[in-house]
Design a protein around this motif. Sequence first.
Motif, PDB file in Angstrom:
ATOM      1  N   MET A   1       0.728  -1.203   0.098  1.00  0.00           N
ATOM      2  CA  MET A   1       0.105   0.181   0.009  1.00  0.00           C
ATOM      3  C   MET A   1       1.150   1.457   0.088  1.00  0.00           C
ATOM      4  N   ILE A   2       0.487   2.323  -0.955  1.00  0.00           N
ATOM      5  CA  ILE A   2       0.791   3.908  -0.421  1.00  0.00           C
ATOM      6  C   ILE A   2       0.392   4.481   0.263  1.00  0.00           C
ATOM      7  N   LYS A   3       1.306   5.061   0.888  1.00  0.00           N
ATOM      8  CA  LYS A   3       1.502   6.056   2.107  1.00  0.00           C
ATOM      9  C   LYS A   3       1.456   8.135   1.075  1.00  0.00           C
ATOM     10  N   THR A   4       1.551   8.376   1.579  1.00  0.00           N
ATOM     11  CA  THR A   4       1.517   9.877   1.216  1.00  0.00           C
ATOM     12  C   THR A   4       2.555  10.590   1.366  1.00  0.00           C
ATOM     13  N   GLU A   5       3.694   9.663   2.355  1.00  0.00           N
ATOM     14  CA  GLU A   5       4.333  10.114   2.447  1.00  0.00           C
ATOM     15  C   GLU A   5       5.778   9.243   1.498  1.00  0.00           C
ATOM     16  N   ASP A   6       4.958   8.292   0.461  1.00  0.00           N
ATOM     17  CA  ASP A   6       5.626   7.875  -0.224  1.00  0.00           C
ATOM     18  C   ASP A   6       5.693   8.174  -1.831  1.00  0.00           C
ATOM     19  N   ILE A   7       4.158   8.800  -1.736  1.00  0.00           N
ATOM     20  CA  ILE A   7       4.221   9.634  -2.992  1.00  0.00           C
ATOM     21  C   ILE A   7       4.835  11.160  -3.056  1.00  0.00           C
ATOM     22  N   VAL A   8       5.485  11.686  -1.697  1.00  0.00           N
ATOM     23  CA  VAL A   8       6.293  12.614  -2.189  1.00  0.00           C
ATOM     24  C   VAL A   8       7.660  12.528  -2.055  1.00  0.00           C
ATOM     25  N   ALA A  11       8.495  11.525  -5.826  1.00  0.00           N
ATOM     26  CA  ALA A  11       8.372  12.767  -6.622  1.00  0.00           C
ATOM     27  C   ALA A  11       9.655  13.737  -7.504  1.00  0.00           C
ATOM     28  N   LYS A  12      10.116  13.285  -5.873  1.00  0.00           N
ATOM     29  CA  LYS A  12      11.793  13.520  -6.241  1.00  0.00           C
ATOM     30  C   LYS A  12      12.683  13.755  -7.359  1.00  0.00           C
ATOM     31  N   TYR A  13      11.927  12.169  -8.061  1.00  0.00           N
ATOM     32  CA  TYR A  13      12.736  11.735  -9.335  1.00  0.00           C
ATOM     33  C   TYR A  13      12.236  11.826 -10.077  1.00  0.00           C
ATOM     34  N   PHE A  14      11.073  12.704 -10.623  1.00  0.00           N
ATOM     35  CA  PHE A  14      10.592  13.047 -11.488  1.00  0.00           C
ATOM     36  C   PHE A  14      10.840  14.527 -11.614  1.00  0.00           C
ATOM     37  N   LEU A  83       4.989  19.791  -5.878  1.00  0.00           N
ATOM     38  CA  LEU A  83       5.979  18.531  -5.112  1.00  0.00           C
ATOM     39  C   LEU A  83       6.620  18.382  -6.235  1.00  0.00           C
ATOM     40  N   VAL A  84       6.932  18.702  -7.447  1.00  0.00           N
ATOM     41  CA  VAL A  84       7.865  17.661  -8.071  1.00  0.00           C
ATOM     42  C   VAL A  84       9.288  18.740  -7.678  1.00  0.00           C
ATOM     43  N   GLN A  85       9.122  19.937  -7.240  1.00  0.00           N
ATOM     44  CA  GLN A  85      10.002  20.906  -7.292  1.00  0.00           C
ATOM     45  C   GLN A  85      10.436  20.672  -5.505  1.00  0.00           C
ATOM     46  N   ASN A  86      10.264  19.595  -5.087  1.00  0.00           N
ATOM     47  CA  ASN A  86      10.179  19.057  -3.660  1.00  0.00           C
ATOM     48  C   ASN A  86      10.059  21.014  -2.744  1.00  0.00           C
ATOM     49  N   ILE A  92       0.930  20.029   0.574  1.00  0.00           N
ATOM     50  CA  ILE A  92       0.246  19.028  -0.697  1.00  0.00           C
ATOM     51  C   ILE A  92       0.062  17.654   0.124  1.00  0.00           C
ATOM     52  N   THR A  93       0.819  17.398   1.399  1.00  0.00           N
ATOM     53  CA  THR A  93       0.303  16.343   2.021  1.00  0.00           C
ATOM     54  C   THR A  93      -1.274  16.342   3.069  1.00  0.00           C
ATOM     55  N   LYS A  94      -1.484  17.632   3.365  1.00  0.00           N
ATOM     56  CA  LYS A  94      -2.478  17.826   4.013  1.00  0.00           C
ATOM     57  C   LYS A  94      -3.362  17.403   2.463  1.00  0.00           C
TER      58      LYS A  94
END
Length: 104
Positions: A1-8, A11-14, A83-86, A92-94
């Motif tokens: 299962m993917i978590k919000t922290e995982d999405i964030v 995204a740094k690899y995008f 998100l992509v630019q960190n 975004i998490t909220k």
Amino acid sequence: MIKTEDIVNIAKYFTIIAHTPGRLRVRVSPKIKEEKGNITIEDIESLPQKIKGIESIKIKKIIASVTIIYDPETFAPKLWEDLVQNQNLEEITKIINNLAKEVA
């Protein structure tokens, strides 16, 4: 299962290739393979069923790109860029947590 922290975190690899309101296309760095954790392609592809406002995600492994179709009324285009630019990650998490669907 993917978590919000995982999405964030992933995204740094995008890197954004093209972005119009409602459609985001990103290039994925090969360094994502070094990412620790149990995130699978299936986890990423299932996000539309888990987060309101994300309509579809298409992953093209051969060219290392991801296309995300989203509702720009739910997710302002600037949020994707942040998100992509960190940047602005707390907001975004909220938002992602508030839009998470109940999964049975």
